[in-house]
Structure formats: C-alpha cells, structure tokens
Design a protein around this motif. Structure first.
Motif, PDB file in Angstrom:
ATOM      1  N   ASN A 402     -11.297   2.169   6.130  1.00 38.17           N
ATOM      2  CA  ASN A 402     -10.094   2.659   5.436  1.00 38.17           C
ATOM      3  C   ASN A 402      -8.853   2.275   6.226  1.00 38.17           C
ATOM      4  OD1 ASN A 402     -11.184   3.785   3.197  1.00 38.17           O
ATOM      5  ND2 ASN A 402     -10.952   5.911   3.831  1.00 38.17           N
ATOM      6  N   LYS A 405      -8.238  -1.255   5.489  1.00 39.47           N
ATOM      7  CA  LYS A 405      -7.865  -1.480   4.085  1.00 39.47           C
ATOM      8  C   LYS A 405      -6.419  -1.080   3.824  1.00 39.47           C
ATOM      9  CE  LYS A 405     -10.842   0.920   1.551  1.00 39.47           C
ATOM     10  NZ  LYS A 405     -11.661   1.463   0.460  1.00 39.47           N
ATOM     11  N   TYR A 406      -6.027   0.069   4.388  1.00 39.83           N
ATOM     12  CA  TYR A 406      -4.709   0.612   4.065  1.00 39.83           C
ATOM     13  C   TYR A 406      -3.635   0.231   5.103  1.00 39.83           C
ATOM     14  CZ  TYR A 406      -7.280   3.018   0.459  1.00 39.83           C
ATOM     15  OH  TYR A 406      -8.072   3.280  -0.630  1.00 39.83           O
ATOM     16  N   ASP A 430      -4.303   4.174  12.316  1.00 38.10           N
ATOM     17  CA  ASP A 430      -3.862   2.862  11.824  1.00 38.10           C
ATOM     18  C   ASP A 430      -2.343   2.831  11.732  1.00 38.10           C
ATOM     19  OD1 ASP A 430      -2.814   3.514   9.108  1.00 38.10           O
ATOM     20  OD2 ASP A 430      -4.880   4.155   8.736  1.00 38.10           O
ATOM     21  N   ARG A 449      -7.753   9.467  -5.513  1.00 35.24           N
ATOM     22  CA  ARG A 449      -7.081   8.279  -4.993  1.00 35.24           C
ATOM     23  C   ARG A 449      -5.579   8.473  -5.166  1.00 35.24           C
ATOM     24  NH1 ARG A 449      -8.165   2.729  -5.895  1.00 35.24           N
ATOM     25  NH2 ARG A 449      -8.199   2.684  -3.643  1.00 35.24           N
ATOM     26  N   LEU A 465     -14.002   9.282   1.557  1.00 36.09           N
ATOM     27  CA  LEU A 465     -13.574  10.416   2.386  1.00 36.09           C
ATOM     28  C   LEU A 465     -14.302  11.702   2.001  1.00 36.09           C
ATOM     29  CD1 LEU A 465      -9.720   9.987   2.924  1.00 36.09           C
ATOM     30  CD2 LEU A 465     -11.574   9.667   4.556  1.00 36.09           C
TER      31      LEU A 465
HETATM   32  P1  ADP Z   1     -11.214   4.804  -1.453  1.00 34.14           P
HETATM   33  O1  ADP Z   1     -12.534   4.203  -1.739  1.00 34.14           O
HETATM   34  O2  ADP Z   1     -10.327   4.856  -2.637  1.00 34.14           O
HETATM   35  O3  ADP Z   1     -10.568   4.239  -0.266  1.00 34.14           O
HETATM   36  P2  ADP Z   1     -11.492   7.252   0.060  1.00 34.14           P
HETATM   37  O4  ADP Z   1     -12.198   8.506  -0.332  1.00 34.14           O
HETATM   38  O5  ADP Z   1     -11.967   6.573   1.276  1.00 34.14           O
HETATM   39  O6  ADP Z   1     -11.539   6.328  -1.195  1.00 34.14           O
HETATM   40  O7  ADP Z   1      -9.974   7.601   0.236  1.00 34.14           O
HETATM   41  C1  ADP Z   1      -9.304   8.373  -0.732  1.00 34.14           C
HETATM   42  C2  ADP Z   1      -7.848   7.956  -0.840  1.00 34.14           C
HETATM   43  O8  ADP Z   1      -7.157   8.329   0.362  1.00 34.14           O
HETATM   44  C3  ADP Z   1      -7.673   6.479  -0.946  1.00 34.14           C
HETATM   45  O9  ADP Z   1      -7.729   6.064  -2.281  1.00 34.14           O
HETATM   46  C4  ADP Z   1      -6.295   6.261  -0.344  1.00 34.14           C
HETATM   47  O10 ADP Z   1      -5.334   6.478  -1.346  1.00 34.14           O
HETATM   48  C5  ADP Z   1      -6.186   7.352   0.709  1.00 34.14           C
HETATM   49  N1  ADP Z   1      -6.492   6.875   2.076  1.00 34.14           N
HETATM   50  C6  ADP Z   1      -7.657   6.990   2.733  1.00 34.14           C
HETATM   51  N2  ADP Z   1      -7.548   6.488   3.994  1.00 34.14           N
HETATM   52  C7  ADP Z   1      -6.282   6.062   4.120  1.00 34.14           C
HETATM   53  C8  ADP Z   1      -5.523   5.456   5.181  1.00 34.14           C
HETATM   54  N3  ADP Z   1      -6.068   5.191   6.356  1.00 34.14           N
HETATM   55  N4  ADP Z   1      -4.236   5.158   4.947  1.00 34.14           N
HETATM   56  C9  ADP Z   1      -3.662   5.440   3.754  1.00 34.14           C
HETATM   57  N5  ADP Z   1      -4.305   6.010   2.718  1.00 34.14           N
HETATM   58  C10 ADP Z   1      -5.592   6.317   2.896  1.00 34.14           C
END
Ligand code: ADP
Length: 503
Positions: A402, A405-406, A430, A449, A465
C-alpha cells in the motif's frame, strides 16, 4: 382573614364548646394562621359565591393563583367567568349552575387566563350551603393551581402517545417483559414474527420462542443484559410450525422499573443473501486461482525462452503480463481470505520465531519485486513471537505494498520496529498522497476505498486493510494510521509476544 373564615365556617370546624372567649379567640387565630400557611403551601385559595345576591368573594390566597398581586378578581359570576379561558367558560358556568340546582357539589378543572394572557390550570371544588329556610343559597369551596401537574400529565401523555404510535406502526417486533423476561405486551409485528397470537404469548417467557440450541447462549446473554442495561445481539427463533428465523435484537433492561424492552428484527433474508454472496465469492475466487497460476507459470517459461532471443519488446509485454497477473492473483487471494474470515474459516497456525530475522526476510522478498521504492528498515525488537508466520507476512506485505501503491512519486518507504510495554511496535511510513483525517478510521472497513481521483487511480478492492486489521486483532494487537494529506502516511501495528488465549 378572620372575616372570611367566618364566611367559610361551614367547611372548617369551629372551636370546641368549653372555652373562654379569650381561649376561643386565640384558638381561632391559631387555626386561621395554620389554614393560611396550609393554603399557601398547597397553592390553594378559598372562594364563595352567594348565589342569591350574585356576589363572589375570594380569600387573599386565591388572588395570586389568578395572576393578581393586588386588587380583586371580580365581584360576581360574570366577572369571575372573564378570567376563565374562553373555551372552558360555558362548561364552568354550566357545572356551577348544575351544582346549585341540584343543591350538590361542584368539582372541575379548567384553564384560566392571567392578566398577562398566560394560561394556567385551576382545580375547583365546592359545595352548596343553604340557610335554615333554604332560601339563601351559597356555594363555597377551594381553588387550587394544578398547572404543574397538568403540564407533566400532558408531557407524559405525549410521550405515551409517541411510544404507542411507534409500537403500533413498527415493522419490528416490540416486546415488553418483566425482569424475568415474561412477556407483558407485544405489538402486531411481534405476533407476526413469532407466528403466535398475542394472547398465547402474554405471560410466556420470551426464551420460549428462541431456538432450542440457542437457548443456553441467549440465557447467558440476557444475564449480562441485566448487568449492562443495554444489549444488541443476534439469535434464532423457532415458530410453532417449525420454521426458523434469524433475528437481531436490541434490548433495554431499564426501559421502566422492572420492565425490559426488546426490539426484534427479522434478518433471515439478509443472512441468506450474505451467505449466497460469500459462497459465490468463495467459488469465484477459488476457480480463478487455478487459471491464474497456469498463466503465471507459462509466462515464466516464455520469459526464459525469450531472454535468450534478446527480443526486447516481447520481453516487455511479458513483464506486463507477469505484473498484471500478480495484481490479479493478489486481488483473488484477498477475496478468498475475506470470505474465509467472514465465515470464521480463516485458520491460524501459531509458532514461535525470532521477529527481527523474520522481518528481514520478508522485507528482502518484497524488495526483490518492488522496483519503484527502496525499503529502509530501522530498529530492533530482539524477541521471539508466538504468531502465525504467514499471516504476519501478509500484514507486512499489505502495508508495504500500500505504501508503494499510494506514493507513486516517492522513492522510499521506512519500516521501523521496536519493543516496549511487552509489545512489538512496527510502523510503515510512506511519502505519498496521504489520507484525509476524516477517512483515517474508515479505511479499515471492508470494501472501503477513498473516493478521491488520486486514490482511485490505484487498483484495489478495499479489503487489504480490513484483512490486515482482522489478523492484527486475532493476534491481540492493534493497528492505527496517521497521515498528512499530500505528505504521506504512517501505519502503526502493535503486537503482543503471544496471541490471546481463545475464549
Ligand atoms: P485497496 O486494495 O483499495 O488498496 P486497502 O484496504 O488496502 O484497499 O486500503 C483501503 C483504502 O485506504 C485504499 O483504497 C486507499 O484509499 C487507502 N489507503 C490505504 N493505504 C494507504 C496509504 N499508504 N496511503 C494513502 N491511502 C491509503
């Protein structure tokens, strides 16, 4: 007041016979005083209507009850009626005249209008008094301010009415029981849900509707309810014809003294739907895994073959296939975990292992495939942990992936570990798009999300998460997040050295 007492001697006893004039006057004075105080405390006053001469007399104490500080309320019937609220006037006059005609008593409650136009409630009681020849007629009695009582009565009536309309119209079953859960009342939705008439259910114990195999558990829950006062739970009920319904209920043990209130909702259809969906998800994700594994294996063979031919563009296509298959495989495996978790079928295998070397291996493995970011690890735990190794790996992979990705424009991810307060602390930081403050709690919910264009650009299901936090909880730990929008996020995981003992 002496004069008025003389007027009202028919109501209040006069002094005993064997007394001197001095005694008599002292006793009279004392009883006068006592009467005045009693009337004042009781917000009462005395009135008298001499019917023959149409003369109204009032004791001093009654004036404030009509909103008068000084002055007179009025000397005859017409004047008195002017203080009565217009809608009640006719009734009061009629009742008074009826009492006179019948030589009887008068008792009524009515509204009065004060000089400042405020409305108050008055209770009046009186009796007709005749002279010896029955020619001279008077009616005498007391008046009492009952505004406070009337107000609380109307407030009570209002809330009773409100409850009654909810009770009657509710689609949920509403049941009132005593402390022992004997049914005292239920609404129409109640007899519909249990498929038994109200008469048959009254006085029965509520536990009699609960499915046999749920009874022990439900009795235990209801014992807790007595202590906690409020409860929300699910159970299963059985109807006389044998059909079984899933219900959720909320209970309030202190609804009224010695009375509990239960509200039951039929969730059978919802449960069925959930089960169907989970089952379908389970099948779909299971069926997807096999072809995905084959695609990945063939891509690998092709990769090896192409490497020798130095066919650069086809090699790139193949890397893309490999990368996207990885994403798909991760989605599918998350879906599978989620369904298993919801069905309570996700198994945990606990083993004792050294945390620092475990983390080092996991981070190294992730780094091999993660080309976009450098993972920097800081800190040391120096302990062994009793945990499910694969599930802990999953926590770290989810958080680090994550983080990558973010934070598409960042180059590093910082993982910190430490040990304090008998817990392992792990954080993943991050430097990416961040998370708005109001979303920080919600991101651990299933399928949640963030709806911003920057977040939505990233592929995801919103279950990573959720799974992560469920695994952390299962290990007796805790997960939180901190973030500054546009600057990055940090996820904090705390884990005890061993999981909690199963209940
Ligand atoms: P996803 O598969 O959509 O990443 P997660 O359950 O891992 O699902 O995360 C839920 C949501 O939390 C994500 O869709 C994103 O919007 C937000 N998120 C999770 N981790 C981060 C991060 N490190 N930085 C920013 N947003 C995050």
């Amino acid at each position: 007041m002496t004069k008025s007492t003389h007027n009202f001697e028919d109501i209040f006893d006069s002094s005993p016979d064997e007394m001197t004039m001095q005694d008599r006057s002292e006793t009279l004075q004392q009883s006068d005083d006592a009467l005045r105080v009693a009337l004042e405390i009781g917000k009462m006053g005395i009135w008298d209507w001499d019917v023959s001469t149409d003369k109204f007399t009032w004791s001093d104490g009654i004036k404030p009850l009509y909103g008068f500080r000084q002055g007179n309320i009025g000397g005859n019937l017409k004047k008195f009626l002017q203080h009565v609220y217009p809608a009640d006037r006719k009734r009061v006059e009629r009742d008074l005249k009826k009492a006179v005609k019948a030589r009887g008593t008068f008792e009524t409650e009515f509204r009065i209008l004060w000089p400042d136009n405020s409305v108050h409630w008055m209770f009046k009681k009186g009796r007709v008094i005749l002279d010896k020849e029955a020619k001279h007629i008077r009616i005498t009695g007391i008046g009492m301010d009952v505004t406070t009582r009337k107000l609380s009565e109307s407030i009570l009536k209002l809330s009773e009415n409100k409850f009654k309309s909810v009770f009657d119209a509710s689609l949920d079953a509403i049941i009132i029981t005593d402390d022992e859960k004997h049914i005292l009342d239920l609404n129409a939705a109640g007899s519909k849900l249990f498929d038994v008439s109200k008469e048959q259910l009254i006085k029965k114990n509520l536990i009699s509707v609960v499915l046999a195999k749920e009874k022990k558990n439900t009795i235990r829950e209801w014992k807790k309810l007595q202590k906690e006062g409020y409860q929300r739970a699910e159970t299963t009920i059985q109807r006389p014809n044998g059909t079984v319904r899933n219900v959720e209920y909320s209970a309030n043990a202190q609804f009224l003294p010695n009375r509990a209130l239960f509200i039951f909702r039929d969730i059978t259809d919802r449960k069925k739907e959930e089960l169907r969906r989970e089952h379908l998800l389970g099948i779909v994700s299971h069926e997807l895994r096999t072809p995905l594994a084959s695609i990945k294996a063939f891509a690998e063979i092709l990769h090896r073959k192409l490497r020798d031919t130095k066919d650069q563009s086809n090699l790139e296509y193949l890397s893309k296939i490999d990368e996207k298959t990885g994403v798909l495989a991760e989605l599918v495996s998350n879906l599978l975990d989620m369904t298993r978790m919801q069905e309570g079928r996700l198994e945990f295998f606990y083993e004792l292992f050294e945390f620092d070397s475990f983390l080092k291996d996991v981070l190294n493995d992730i780094q091999v495939t993660l080309r976009s970011h450098k993972i920097i690890h800081k800190g040391k735990v120096g302990k062994e942990i009793l945990a499910d190794r694969n599930r802990l790996t999953q926590i770290i992979i989810n958080l680090v992936k994550n983080a990558a990705k973010y934070s598409p424009n960042a180059e590093k991810i910082i993982v910190k570990t430490s040990f304090s307060d008998h817990h392992i602390h792990l954080s993943v930081q991050d430097f990416g798009i961040g998370i708005p403050k109001k979303e920080l709690q919600k991101i651990f919910d299933i399928f949640y999300r963030i709806e911003s264009p920057t977040h939505k650009r990233v592929v995801g299901l919103g279950v990573g998460l959720y799974i992560t936090s469920e695994i952390v909880k299962k290990h007796g730990g805790n997960i939180t997040a901190k973030s500054v929008k546009g600057k990055g996020s940090t996820f904090f995981v705390t884990l005890p050295l061993q999981p909690p003992k199963p209940e």
